[in-house]
Design a protein around this motif. Structure first.
Motif, PDB file in Angstrom:
ATOM      1  N   ARG A   1     -65.897 -48.742 -51.883  1.00  0.00           N
ATOM      2  CA  ARG A   1     -65.748 -47.532 -51.585  1.00  0.00           C
ATOM      3  C   ARG A   1     -66.001 -48.321 -50.377  1.00  0.00           C
ATOM      4  NH1 ARG A   1     -69.571 -43.375 -53.939  1.00  0.00           N
ATOM      5  NH2 ARG A   1     -69.332 -43.613 -55.789  1.00  0.00           N
ATOM      6  N   GLN A   2     -64.649 -47.730 -49.198  1.00  0.00           N
ATOM      7  CA  GLN A   2     -64.897 -47.240 -47.762  1.00  0.00           C
ATOM      8  C   GLN A   2     -64.835 -46.365 -47.257  1.00  0.00           C
ATOM      9  OE1 GLN A   2     -62.136 -50.947 -46.753  1.00  0.00           O
ATOM     10  NE2 GLN A   2     -62.077 -51.543 -48.732  1.00  0.00           N
ATOM     11  N   TYR A   3     -65.033 -45.821 -46.396  1.00  0.00           N
ATOM     12  CA  TYR A   3     -64.923 -44.824 -45.544  1.00  0.00           C
ATOM     13  C   TYR A   3     -64.585 -45.067 -43.437  1.00  0.00           C
ATOM     14  CZ  TYR A   3     -67.159 -42.781 -49.956  1.00  0.00           C
ATOM     15  OH  TYR A   3     -67.021 -42.478 -50.751  1.00  0.00           O
ATOM     16  N   MET A   4     -64.591 -44.195 -42.939  1.00  0.00           N
ATOM     17  CA  MET A   4     -64.758 -44.100 -41.702  1.00  0.00           C
ATOM     18  C   MET A   4     -65.327 -43.287 -41.715  1.00  0.00           C
ATOM     19  SD  MET A   4     -61.665 -45.819 -41.140  1.00  0.00           S
ATOM     20  CE  MET A   4     -61.593 -45.542 -39.507  1.00  0.00           C
ATOM     21  N   ALA A   5     -66.571 -44.537 -40.595  1.00  0.00           N
ATOM     22  CA  ALA A   5     -67.990 -43.757 -40.494  1.00  0.00           C
ATOM     23  C   ALA A   5     -67.733 -42.855 -39.611  1.00  0.00           C
ATOM     24  CB  ALA A   5     -68.778 -44.941 -39.781  1.00  0.00           C
ATOM     25  N   GLY A   6     -66.714 -42.141 -38.942  1.00  0.00           N
ATOM     26  CA  GLY A   6     -67.119 -40.928 -38.256  1.00  0.00           C
ATOM     27  C   GLY A   6     -66.968 -39.730 -38.952  1.00  0.00           C
TER      28      GLY A   6
END
Lengths: 394, 334
Positions: free
Chosen positions: B51-56
């Motif tokens: 799973r990949q996310y933009m931290a913001g």
């Protein structure tokens, strides 16, 4: 003591203006006057320091005063102090007057005078109107309301200073460069400056009343002037030229900073307080959110003001420098006129003996070209460096 | 600092310290480092869920859900990009997690370093995360090394000269350099020299006003004009070019008039960096004081011209180049 007292050495202009003010009073009183006795748009021209804005201000007071400019009534006081309800002053602090500013002012100028006399819009430095702002003003000057008067101040009626379309709708009042004796006299009378200092300052300021007073009172201004007048002697080589240019730029920057930084800080603090800075308690942080833009906006305005004030400071120095070369030229051709910088007349005469009149003239032109270049937005440092090198070579 | 372990997880898969921090703002290298870590994690656990996310964009609740063990077991790889943008509560949740990481979850946080979001990077470091630092490539030498090693990685061979030619043609962006390398290796037999580069790439990507000024000051008119045309072609504004010309003349004039001496001494007196003084000392040969006056005059005129004084700003710059070179040639014969 009338409103004209501070207008130095301008008898012809005062005569014209007070006649117009008398006609204006007749108009207010409902009497009939000859057509053209009072005009709705005026253009005050004259060299810097001749008192363009002083004349415009005095004329505004004369229009508002029931006695045609007594200088003592409430109308005169408030107008001269800049607080009269029917007199709007436009004093640009930045490099130009924008069209949006001018539109708002024109709208105000269209309203009737609240005190039943005249609605006055006074634009100091009308040469700083942008083209669009000039056009917005033109519309109003073309079809003015019955009791509105426009007073514009520019250095000259040259199309570079004021557009021909505006100029053709204005009555021009030309002010002359006041003679040094008249300036000295007003310094002694009004500011209580010793006569010998006043005479020296009036001559060094080349007819610029405000600058003469500044020179006479401010020791820092005197030392800056001395530094500028020492420049011609210090140009001994290419390296010295760059050092001199650097010194001149830095002096202008620090002079500008001294005059603007205090005001800047005060303005910023006032705005931050108005926006709720330093507030504590619930909701204080939320209220302060999104106000950064307004502060940035203020800082941008302050920056243009600082730029202008730097350029003005540099321009004053260049005028002093031009005066030195003018004196040298005067001395080398033996013209029977008084030197500008009487206190360093010996040096300029010595310089004149070493230089040919042609090379002195080339140097004088280099200084004037530098002023024009800075006006054309050339980086001041580059323009001044080029000038110093030209002064060195001659 | 231990917490009760879930019995059905005891003895499960092994990477017991699976929090990684990729630190550095060289975007391509950071992305590669993240990719390598993901690949390693999946090599250990092929079924791992990625799973990949933009931290913001993440909120603390989501994060807690993703970091908590799955009911059905199975490994998970969680990639948080742009960790510097994470919100305060997300950072708090991440740091709390990093102190007692879950064995099944591989957490990879990418962070540009620097002051923004420093709480996260420092916190993860002190919590014992494995830190991979990607160095910022700023010096020309490092960039050349990057290109040669990139070609080598792709199975080709390139010398320094070829690498320099490629950088001059493509520019300084690492991603573009990397793709140019792979294109070159794919299109050729892998042996890349200057000729190969010039066959596929023409032009110059990074030209500034300083290149123009440097060439003009040593009297290289054609070189200066070429640099000027390229600079205008790739969209450099005429004003900084004009400023660079004036700056070049000024530097040469000041250094030349400072007399002889070591570059460091002169640098101290004039307030310039020593390399600038050294270069100006080389350029100063052939200049007379009178010539410098003419050149400075030309530079000032050019400055006015590019700021609205002239109809054609490119022409004004060309004239300035000619004038500077002519001043040097003529020795200031006015």
């Amino acid at each position: 003591m009338t409103v004209w007292a501070d207008l130095v050495g301008q008898d012809a202009a005062i005569e014209t203006l007070s006649r117009a003010a008398r006609a204006a009073r007749a108009v207010v009183d409902g009497e009939s006057v000859e057509p053209g006795a009072m005009t709705h748009a005026w253009l005050f021209t004259g060299p810097p320091g001749s008192g363009r804005s002083v004349a415009a201000r005095a004329f505004a007071a004369a229009l508002q005063c029931p006695d045609g400019g007594c200088g003592v009534c409430a109308a005169c006081h408030t107008t001269l102090g800049g607080t009269h309800a029917d007199v709007r002053f436009v004093v640009p602090e930045g490099l130009s007057i924008s069209v949006s500013e001018m539109r708002a002012l024109v709208l105000r100028a269209a309203s009737s005078p609240t005190q039943g006399r005249w609605q006055v819009l006074l634009v100091e430095d009308a040469d700083r109107l942008t083209e669009a702002a000039g056009n917005a003003l033109l519309k109003a000057v073309e079809e003015p309301p019955a009791r509105t008067v426009f007073l514009l101040c520019t250095p000259s009626t040259h199309p570079d200073d004021i557009s021909v379309t505006i100029r053709s709708r204005c009555r021009v009042v030309t002010l002359r460069q006041p003679p040094a004796e008249a300036v000295a006299e007003v310094l002694v009378r009004r500011d209580g400056i010793p006569p010998n200092v006043a005479t020296w300052a009036a001559s060094a300021a080349q007819g610029h009343v405000g600058r003469a007073r500044h020179l006479a009172r401010d020791p820092q201004a005197q030392s800056r002037r001395e530094a500028v007048l020492a420049v011609p002697r210090r140009l001994t080589g290419v390296g010295a030229c760059f050092d001199a240019a650097n010194a001149l730029i830095e002096a202008a920057e620090s002079e500008a900073a001294a005059s603007t930084s205090a005001v800047d800080a005060k303005e910023k603090a006032a705005l931050e307080t108005a926006l709720g800075a330093g507030g504590t308690g619930k909701g204080a942080a939320g209220a302060a959110r999104g106000t950064k833009g307004q502060i940035t906006d203020l800082e941008r305005r302050q920056k243009t003001r600082a730029t202008r004030s730097q350029r003005d400071a540099l321009d004053r120095a260049l005028v002093d420098l031009a005066g030195f070369y003018r004196d040298a030229l005067v001395s080398s051709v033996g013209a029977p006129v008084a030197p500008v910088h009487a206190d360093v007349a010996g040096q300029s005469a010595a310089a004149a003996r070493r230089w040919s009149p042609e090379s002195t003239l080339r140097r004088l032109e280099a200084v004037l070209e530098c002023r024009a270049a800075i006006d054309a937005n050339v980086k001041p440092r580059i323009a001044v460096e080029a000038m110093m090198l030209a002064l060195w070579r001659g | 600092m231990s917490r009760p372990r879930h019995p059905w997880h005891d003895g499960a898969m092994a990477d017991r310290n699976a929090v990684h921090l990729v630190l550095g703002d060289e975007e391509l290298l950071a992305a590669r480092a993240v990719g390598d870590l993901v690949a390693a994690a999946r090599a250990a656990e092929p079924d791992a869920e990625l799973r990949q996310y933009m931290a913001g964009e993440l909120v603390a609740g989501e994060l807690a859900e993703m970091l908590s063990p799955s009911l059905f077991g199975g490994a998970r790889v969680l990639v948080l990009r742009s960790g510097q943008d994470a919100k305060k509560d997300v950072i708090a949740a991440l740091l709390a997690y990093a102190k007692s990481p879950d064995d099944d979850v591989t957490l990879i946080v990418q962070h540009v370093g620097g002051a923004k979001g420093k709480a996260l990077s420092d916190g993860l470091k002190s919590a014992g995360a494995k830190v991979a630092t990607v160095p910022k490539i700023s010096r020309p030498r490092e960039r050349v090394d990057f290109v040669t090693s990139e070609v080598r990685r792709l199975g080709g061979k390139a010398g320094d000269a070829a690498a320099e030619a490629l950088i001059a043609a493509v520019g300084n962006d690492l991603r573009e350099l990397a793709s140019a390398c792979s294109q070159l290796v794919a299109d050729t037999d892998g042996n890349i020299d200057v000729r190969t580069v010039s066959r596929y790439y023409k032009g110059r990507a990074e030209v500034s006003g300083f290149n123009v000024a440097d060439a003009a000051l040593v009297g290289d008119v054609s070189g200066a004009l070429e640099a000027l045309r390229w600079a205008l072609h790739i969209g450099v504004d005429p004003v900084p070019i004009a400023d660079a010309i004036a700056d070049g003349v000024r530097t040469v004039a000041r250094v030349a008039s400072a007399g002889r001496g070591s570059a460091y001494q002169i640098a101290g007196n004039l307030g310039m960096p020593p390399w600038k003084v050294e270069r100006a000392q080389r350029q100063a040969r052939g200049w007379t004081p009178d010539a410098l006056v003419d050149a400075m005059q030309a530079a000032a005129e050019c400055n006015a011209a590019v700021k609205g004084g002239s109809d054609d700003r490119a022409y004004a710059l060309e004239r300035a180049v000619f004038a500077v070179a002519a001043a040097r040639q003529g020795g200031g014969a006015r």
